[in-house]
Design a protein around this motif. Sequence first.
Motif, PDB file in Angstrom:
ATOM      1  N   GLN A 167       0.815  -1.217   0.000  1.00 50.84           N
ATOM      2  CA  GLN A 167       0.000   0.000   0.000  1.00 50.84           C
ATOM      3  C   GLN A 167       0.845   1.262   0.000  1.00 50.84           C
ATOM      4  O   GLN A 167       0.326   2.364   0.200  1.00 50.84           O
ATOM      5  CB  GLN A 167      -0.942  -0.001   1.204  1.00 50.84           C
ATOM      6  CG  GLN A 167      -1.907  -1.170   1.257  1.00 50.84           C
ATOM      7  CD  GLN A 167      -2.693  -1.328  -0.020  1.00 50.84           C
ATOM      8  OE1 GLN A 167      -3.342  -0.383  -0.480  1.00 50.84           O
ATOM      9  NE2 GLN A 167      -2.639  -2.508  -0.618  1.00 50.84           N
ATOM     10  N   LEU A 201       4.149   7.280  -3.045  1.00 48.16           N
ATOM     11  CA  LEU A 201       3.256   7.223  -4.205  1.00 48.16           C
ATOM     12  C   LEU A 201       4.076   7.242  -5.486  1.00 48.16           C
ATOM     13  O   LEU A 201       5.210   7.737  -5.520  1.00 48.16           O
ATOM     14  CB  LEU A 201       2.291   8.416  -4.198  1.00 48.16           C
ATOM     15  CG  LEU A 201       1.387   8.580  -2.982  1.00 48.16           C
ATOM     16  CD1 LEU A 201       0.590   9.871  -3.103  1.00 48.16           C
ATOM     17  CD2 LEU A 201       0.458   7.385  -2.813  1.00 48.16           C
ATOM     18  N   GLU A 224      -2.478   3.267 -14.967  1.00 51.33           N
ATOM     19  CA  GLU A 224      -3.067   3.046 -13.642  1.00 51.33           C
ATOM     20  C   GLU A 224      -2.100   3.352 -12.503  1.00 51.33           C
ATOM     21  O   GLU A 224      -2.473   3.246 -11.340  1.00 51.33           O
ATOM     22  CB  GLU A 224      -3.554   1.600 -13.522  1.00 51.33           C
ATOM     23  CG  GLU A 224      -4.654   1.244 -14.515  1.00 51.33           C
ATOM     24  CD  GLU A 224      -5.104  -0.196 -14.365  1.00 51.33           C
ATOM     25  OE1 GLU A 224      -4.496  -0.918 -13.554  1.00 51.33           O
ATOM     26  OE2 GLU A 224      -6.054  -0.597 -15.060  1.00 51.33           O
ATOM     27  N   LEU A 225      -0.849   3.739 -12.816  1.00 52.29           N
ATOM     28  CA  LEU A 225       0.135   3.960 -11.759  1.00 52.29           C
ATOM     29  C   LEU A 225       0.049   5.352 -11.142  1.00 52.29           C
ATOM     30  O   LEU A 225       0.363   5.524  -9.957  1.00 52.29           O
ATOM     31  CB  LEU A 225       1.548   3.743 -12.303  1.00 52.29           C
ATOM     32  CG  LEU A 225       1.913   2.322 -12.749  1.00 52.29           C
ATOM     33  CD1 LEU A 225       3.368   2.283 -13.190  1.00 52.29           C
ATOM     34  CD2 LEU A 225       1.667   1.328 -11.622  1.00 52.29           C
ATOM     35  N   GLN A 228      -0.901   6.274  -7.458  1.00 55.04           N
ATOM     36  CA  GLN A 228      -1.173   5.055  -6.709  1.00 55.04           C
ATOM     37  C   GLN A 228      -0.050   4.773  -5.710  1.00 55.04           C
ATOM     38  O   GLN A 228       1.073   5.240  -5.876  1.00 55.04           O
ATOM     39  CB  GLN A 228      -1.314   3.870  -7.661  1.00 55.04           C
ATOM     40  CG  GLN A 228      -2.548   3.941  -8.542  1.00 55.04           C
ATOM     41  CD  GLN A 228      -3.825   3.926  -7.733  1.00 55.04           C
ATOM     42  OE1 GLN A 228      -4.039   3.047  -6.908  1.00 55.04           O
ATOM     43  NE2 GLN A 228      -4.676   4.913  -7.959  1.00 55.04           N
ATOM     44  N   LYS A 234       4.288  -3.611  -8.082  1.00 55.75           N
ATOM     45  CA  LYS A 234       3.653  -2.892  -9.190  1.00 55.75           C
ATOM     46  C   LYS A 234       4.683  -2.459 -10.228  1.00 55.75           C
ATOM     47  O   LYS A 234       4.408  -2.466 -11.431  1.00 55.75           O
ATOM     48  CB  LYS A 234       2.893  -1.683  -8.649  1.00 55.75           C
ATOM     49  CG  LYS A 234       1.671  -2.040  -7.825  1.00 55.75           C
ATOM     50  CD  LYS A 234       0.980  -0.793  -7.302  1.00 55.75           C
ATOM     51  CE  LYS A 234      -0.225  -1.163  -6.430  1.00 55.75           C
ATOM     52  NZ  LYS A 234      -0.864   0.040  -5.845  1.00 55.75           N
TER      53      LYS A 234
END
Length: 677
Positions: A167, A201, A224-225, A228, A234
């Motif tokens: 996260q 982030l 989509e990064l 995030q 990722k």
Amino acid sequence: MKLLHPCLMMLVMVLAMTGLAHGQAFVIETQGLRVELTGVGKRAADDVKAVVQEQIQLTEDTVISPPLADDLAFFVRQRYLDLGYPDAVVNWEIQSGAAHLAVTEGDVFKVGGIQYEGNTSQEEARLTRYLLRPTHDKLGGSSDSPDFVEADIRAGAQLVQRYFQAQGYLEAVVAEPTFDYNKTTMQVGVLVKITEGRKYLFGNVQFTGDLLGRDKELREAVSELAGQPYSEVKVETTRAKIASVYQMRGHFTAAVNAVADPAANTTGTVPVVYQIQAGPVYEISAVEIDPKFSAGAQRLIKASFKPAVGTTYSPSELEMMNRRLLDTGVFARMELEPVALPGGSLVLQVKGEEGMRTTVGFYGGYETFQGPIIGAEVRQVNFMDSGNTASAKAEYTGRGINGSLKLLDPALFGSRYSLAAEVGAETFSIFDYDRQSYFGKLALERRWNKHITSSLFGQVSANSTESTELTPEELGPDEYNLGAVGMALVFDYRNSPVVPTDGWMASAGVTASSGDVQFLKSEVSLAVYQPLTKKLRVAASARARAVQISGGVDELPIDLRLFNGGATSVRSFAEREMGPKSKSGTPLGGTATHVFSVELSYEIRPNLELALFGDAGTVSSEEDNVFASPTDLRYAVGLGIRYKLPIGPLRLDYGFNPDRREGEDLGAVHITFGFAF
């Protein structure tokens, strides 16, 4: 380990034999060694037996020795600890050449209250799922208070830490949990201390190197990064996605390197640079087949991968060819290994393992229309080492008996076409008439790509129907020989052919007959599937069928007419029972039908869905065109339950008839397999 006093051992043995001791007494004999156990409860019995058998199979001892007995006791106790028995004691003794293991299981604790200290960002219920995952996976459950196993909770704490890091909390630390045993409640309280640290982030994402005009695809791969939570997982997933953009277009040796340094960042926003080396475009020059494959298997492999030779390397095309091979049933496992050669060419090496050639299957079930179903099938793949498949099938239903013989060549003349030849016989009894049919059929099919399939077929049949209740006009020709040819085209863009939740599917087909009955039959269909949320989906379909025959519906045998109503059409009617009927209540069908359906499904638990649906449809004896405007629509609204199985969902639907007419039922219940459309 300390030996149990002989007198105490004898007492335990006597109590076990008389049924007074707690748990079971049983004997394990493996490799000439004998182990006797007492005090083992029913819950742990299978695990204890498995541990003892495993340890004996690993030893080379020919007699029970003290070290072996001590090891057995040690590993049995370890399994008890894994099962949540923290106070378990296992004592051992050797008597008459056998190892005697006396088990005192002790109490079983449950996981009690779970507290998190230091968590300010994550939902505690989600953290608990990670904390208890090792226990749930081992015990096969999802209880909020499972049996307490200390090692599992400690492993779960590590999962919690990895979750925080995923996260964006890269510096998160989850300390070793502390435990509070409560002998009164037989529960263990768990305290988990968390240090979250800074949240990172994704920042700006850049590309360098050989872009080759793929800028749009690259931006889609990283879209989509932005903003995030940053994680190395990722970064790596996106790196592989970028590499595949080039590999899918023949750049077999494409390499992508990701550059990112969270530690050097002071703002918590991490920029990432993907360095791309596309390399040359590769072409498949040859296919090398493992000589261990049989002649029939090699024939299929050559036919499947023949179109790849001389073309640009494409993983998606090779995957489709590989899937086509596996669908034949000849292979249990396939391995494709592209090997790069100098000059930008590839050799495709094919290895694997053939599966069982002959299988015998039995099945049974119940369907609302068919009634009870019992069947058997004998199937042989790679028949006579040809690569073909031969099968024989017999089936009894509440409506009749069916049987067939089928031979399938999945690579006709070494091509990508398949040819199926089938002969069979059917009996069918429904309402007020009986039917018998003997048929032979040839079907030529080709799957052009992952989504498009076409087929041509020809069929001959000898048919007869009889009834003591229906008039000649209602029954139609009662004996007729038929020859028919047809074609069909299917576009399938669904995400699954068995349990679709996304995509669409369209089909069209036409059949022309000759012989005693001459007609032209056409049909078209469209179905769309759209997920709304992770658990909620909507689906809709439209289908139309029509038969053109010069003499009208009375010249068409009743078993060739079109019907509506049932589990896959308007579900407020029983199967075929919508539309005109004889005086005795037999559905007479028509020359055109339309069906429109919409369905909203919600997954209430894994593999179990609740559905709300609506259907509308027609049966016409005047129209004979699939594009005719439907009139006199009949409706259904209802609820259904679907339980997903590997072969498709088991479906229970109830359709209510909102515009019921005289003589019609209030609704209908349908039990069947598969989706309505």
